[in-house]
Design a protein around this motif. Sequence first.
Motif: not given
Length: 84
Positions: A36-50, A52-60
């Motif tokens: 249990l806890g909180v993870t903090r990650m520094e990433i470059e990402a893009r939100i993709e919304t196909p 009819g589907k739920a949005p996803t966060l695509r890590a680059i």
Amino acid sequence: MMMDEHCPRGGELKVTGQTIDGDRMLSRFRAIGPRLGVTRMEIEARIETPDGKAPTLRAIRYFGGSFQSMTAQQLTDFDRKRGM
């Protein structure tokens, strides 16, 4: 692809073969494990919304991260402070 089924925020995080440093990022998650806890990650990402589907966060790209261990009560308080 990874999804945290236990996260009250829901959502999905994709780490694909196109992700730079994807193996480093996945290794970090594995090292933390089910604690249990909180993870903090520094990433470059893009939100993709196909359609009819739920949005996803695509890590680059993954730059680094940290983990703060918490009790169940501390985690609940952490979420409440952020309106979750």
